[in-house]
Each structure stands twice: as C-alpha cells, then as structure tokens.
Design an enzyme around this catalytic site. Structure first.
Site, PDB file in Angstrom:
ATOM      1  N   GLU A 280     -11.768  21.198  -8.303  1.00 27.88           N
ATOM      2  CA  GLU A 280     -10.758  20.350  -8.935  1.00 27.88           C
ATOM      3  C   GLU A 280      -9.613  20.075  -7.966  1.00 27.88           C
ATOM      4  O   GLU A 280      -8.972  21.013  -7.482  1.00 27.88           O
ATOM      5  CB  GLU A 280     -10.168  21.032 -10.170  1.00 27.88           C
ATOM      6  N   CYS A 281      -9.334  18.826  -7.697  1.00 31.69           N
ATOM      7  CA  CYS A 281      -8.171  18.390  -6.929  1.00 31.69           C
ATOM      8  C   CYS A 281      -8.091  19.105  -5.573  1.00 31.69           C
ATOM      9  O   CYS A 281      -8.776  18.719  -4.635  1.00 31.69           O
ATOM     10  CB  CYS A 281      -6.899  18.563  -7.748  1.00 31.69           C
TER      11      CYS A 281
END
Length: 440
Positions: A323-324
């Site tokens: 994630e990210c």
C-alpha cells in the site's frame, strides 16, 4: 442474535473552523491532562489518518481507532464508542479538517453518535470576532450540539478576557490556551512527525497538560450515554495463515482495526523491519503498508539480504499486499526528494518519483466481487510504469481513482484500505486468491 452494549461517560468531539488551528495537540494535551488526573481516557480519530493517532496513543496510553461513517461504517462508529464508554471516564474524538469539511464531516460523526462538539479556535489576531466565529459554528447545523469553545494561541490574560466577553448567549469559553512551545509539534509532508521519532514526547505532553490545566481546561465535558449493537465476529477466513507485517520508521501506516481483523480471522501476525532485518520471519504472506520509504530509501537499497528475501517470497508465489509506501518499495527505482535514485525490490516495473507537492488525496474504494474495500489515497509521489493495472478504485471524493496492480500474488496500489469494510476481499488478497474487480 445481536447484543446491545451501553455505556455512560464524559465525551466530546474536538474540532476547529479549519486545519492548522491546533486541535491535534489540544486533544493530546487534554488526554494527557485527564490521564494524569487518574482518569481512563480513550481517544478516537475521525477519518483516514495514521499519524495523529500515534501521538494520541502516547498521550492517552490506550489504543486509538478511526471513526468515519463512510469508511468504517455508521454501525462500527456507534459500536466502538459505546464499547469504549463502558470502561472509560472520558472519550475524546479528534476531528479532521474543519468541523463541517468533507462528506461525511466531523460534524456528521458527532451528530450520528450524539457527541457534543468542542471547537478549538485559533485566536491569533482576533478579539471580538472570536465570538462571531464561535456563534457561526454553533448555529450552522440545528442537530449539532456546541455549548463551549476553546481559544488557542492567546497572547495574554487580557486577550483571553476579550475573547470570553465576546461569547454570545448560550456559548461559553472553556479556556484560553496561551502561546506555548509545549503546544507545538513538528510535521512534514504527510502530516505530523511519527510519534516514535519525537524525542521527549512524553515530557512535552506532560508540559502541555500543565498549560491546559493552568488555562482552566481541567473541567470534564458533558456526560452522555452511548448505545449500539455489537457486531458479529468475522469468519475465520485466515485460520493458520502467517502474515509478516513490515513495521519500522519507513513502514508504519497501520490501522489497529486492520490488525485486529486479521487476527480475528485467524491469522498469526509477526512484525519485521525492512530497514534493519536481514531475513523475513516464517510467513505465508507479506504486508508492506504505507509510510516514508522516500526518507529511508538509501537504507532500504543497502539492505540486499532483505530485498533478496522479499523477492524470493514473491518468486515462490507468496502473497504480498503493498500500500502506497509499500508500492513505492516494490518498483524498480525510487527517486527521493533530493533527486537521488535508489534500487528497490523490482517486483513491479517502473519508477516512483517524489513530486515535491501533493499529488493525490481523497476517499476511495476497491469494488470487487468479494466486497468493497473502502479507504483513501494521499501521496506526494508519482508512479511511472508500463504495467497495466488490474483495475482502478472508485473515487468517492478528491483526486482521480488509483490504479491497482497485480503481479503474480502481489497486489499493489497507492490506495490504503480499511480491512473491516471488506473481510472476504482482504482474506483473498492475503491468501493469494483471485478476485474479480467490478466497474467503479
């Protein structure tokens, strides 16, 4: 069969007319003030935020969970508050942005839960106009209860008296907080500096609590009753599954509710540091959450044994959720804010490049046959890649929908998900099982 839970305690939602008014530190100082007085304090955070809760956990000495009528759901908001009220003396909910900003806003949460709002208003450069701002907030929505406000960054006792005298009928000034170094906390491009990086944070919170006590803010807010239906426990979809979670200064954006759900579904969690460790713990799946890989890119690139271990896990078909910041670590190259290029994992072709400004912000959801995983996006980098995305998230508000990439059993995106919103989809990702995206 549903179970109703009910609790009574003092509670308030701490908000402000806008960002930058000081509500985060006021909330933390209030939590520490009442904790030091021997009270059990629980703090919650409205909306998708990782950094403020880190500070609030240190301040209150208790876990902090997110509340957001869309992302976490209305029923969960009520349940978490009612459950906390059964044991806490005081509940504080830190709002996000301005009181009425966003949809749903902090005010919407307060109305939903029956919480009185307690606005923090930066009084710098204001005198009698302070009362007009307070009156406007109190009268804007007929269903929102506001009985008192807090003045922040007050210049002198005389200034505080002017502010108190400006209050309209039906509103009072709870306290006037003077300008103080104890009330200042550093930030960077994604928000507050992580609590683990703040030397002397405990001492500062104690000092801030003393500032608030001297300003008369040791009085408890209204006592209210909170009631909700307890949720059913989730299915044991991850029984026996070992998940290794990256957790250090480079990867730290973890919702407690996400960790709780994985364990409630039967997963065994272990934590490792891509910065310091040379090997992965025994695991079936990996989670590389968001954080600040751009600040630690040289150390990540220099840790060849860890990069080899993660590459081997991926090559063997091991599931990975990135994630990210985790996505940024999975590409071939990360170009940091100084323009320096660093070798990353190479599980996804392309380059993540710091942009020097905000490039995405907003609430989004990943819509699939196994449910809609709700969450948000917020980043200051851009991905340059030839890879075709599996799908895109559904934009609720803010910037454009985020691509979601799948390379083998790797699922990677700038999107941050709130796992309890879609347990079946979450379990499928960590089991390496395919899911079918639906049209946003």
């Amino acid at each position: 069969m549903t179970t109703t839970i009910r609790g009574e305690c003092h509670a308030a939602l701490i908000s402000a007319p806008g960002s930058g008014q000081g509500k985060s530190m006021v909330t933390a100082a209030l939590a520490r003030l009442h904790r030091n007085a021997g009270r059990k304090v629980r703090v919650f955070k409205h909306g998708p935020d990782y950094l403020d809760p880190m500070v609030q956990e240190v301040a209150s000495g208790a876990p902090v969970y997110q509340l957001h009528p869309w992302m976490t759901g209305e029923a969960e908001c009520r349940w978490r508050l009612a459950e906390a009220a059964r044991e806490a003396d005081l509940i504080l909910v830190e709002g996000s942005m301005g009181l009425f900003d966003g949809d749903p806003s902090s005010a919407d949460l307060a109305i939903l839960a029956g919480l009185p709002a307690l606005p923090v208003i930066d009084a710098w450069g204001m005198a009698q106009t302070f009362g007009a701002v307070a009156q406007g907030l109190a009268n804007y929505h007929p269903d929102l209860a506001i009985f008192e406000v807090i003045a922040n960054r007050v210049g002198s006792p005389g200034h505080g008296r002017l502010l108190a005298e400006s209050m309209p009928a039906g509103l009072s000034l709870l306290g006037a907080i003077p300008r103080s170094e104890a009330m200042a906390i550093p930030d960077r491009h994604l928000g507050l500096v992580q609590a683990t990086e703040l030397a002397g944070l405990d001492r500062q919170l104690d000092a801030a609590a003393e500032v608030l006590e001297a300003a008369g803010l040791d009085r408890l807010p209204a006592r209210i009753t909170l009631e909700a239906e307890a949720p059913e426990p989730p299915a044991r979809l991850l029984d026996g599954r070992r998940i290794a979670v990256a957790r250090d200064d480079a990867f730290a954006f973890l919702y407690r509710a996400n960790l709780d759900l994985l364990e409630a579904m039967g997963a065994e969690l272990s934590y490792f540091s891509p910065l310091a460790d040379e090997a992965l713990p025994a695991c079936d799946a990996l989670w590389l959450p968001g954080g600040y890989p751009e600040l630690h890119a040289a150390r990540l690139a220099a840790n060849a044994p860890m990069r080899s271990a993660i590459r081997a896990h991926h090559a063997a078909g091991g599931p990975i959720l990135a994630e990210c910041g985790g996505l940024m670590a999975c590409v071939e190259t990360l170009v940091d804010g100084e323009g320096q290029a660093h070798e990353m994992l190479g599980l996804l072709p392309g380059t993540a490049r710091m942009a020097g400004k905000l490039t995405a912000l907003g609430l989004q959801g990943l819509h699939a046959d196994l449910g809609e995983l709700r969450g948000h996006t917020y980043h200051h980098s851009r991905l340059e890649t030839a890879a075709e995305p599996l799908c895109r998230t559904r934009k609720l508000a803010g910037s454009e929908a985020e691509p979601v990439y799948r390379q083998g059993a790797l699922v990677a995106s700038y999107f941050h998900g709130y796992f309890p919103s879609a347990p079946r989809l979450t379990a499928a990702i960590f089991r390496g099982q395919r899911f079918s995206p639906l049209d946003p």
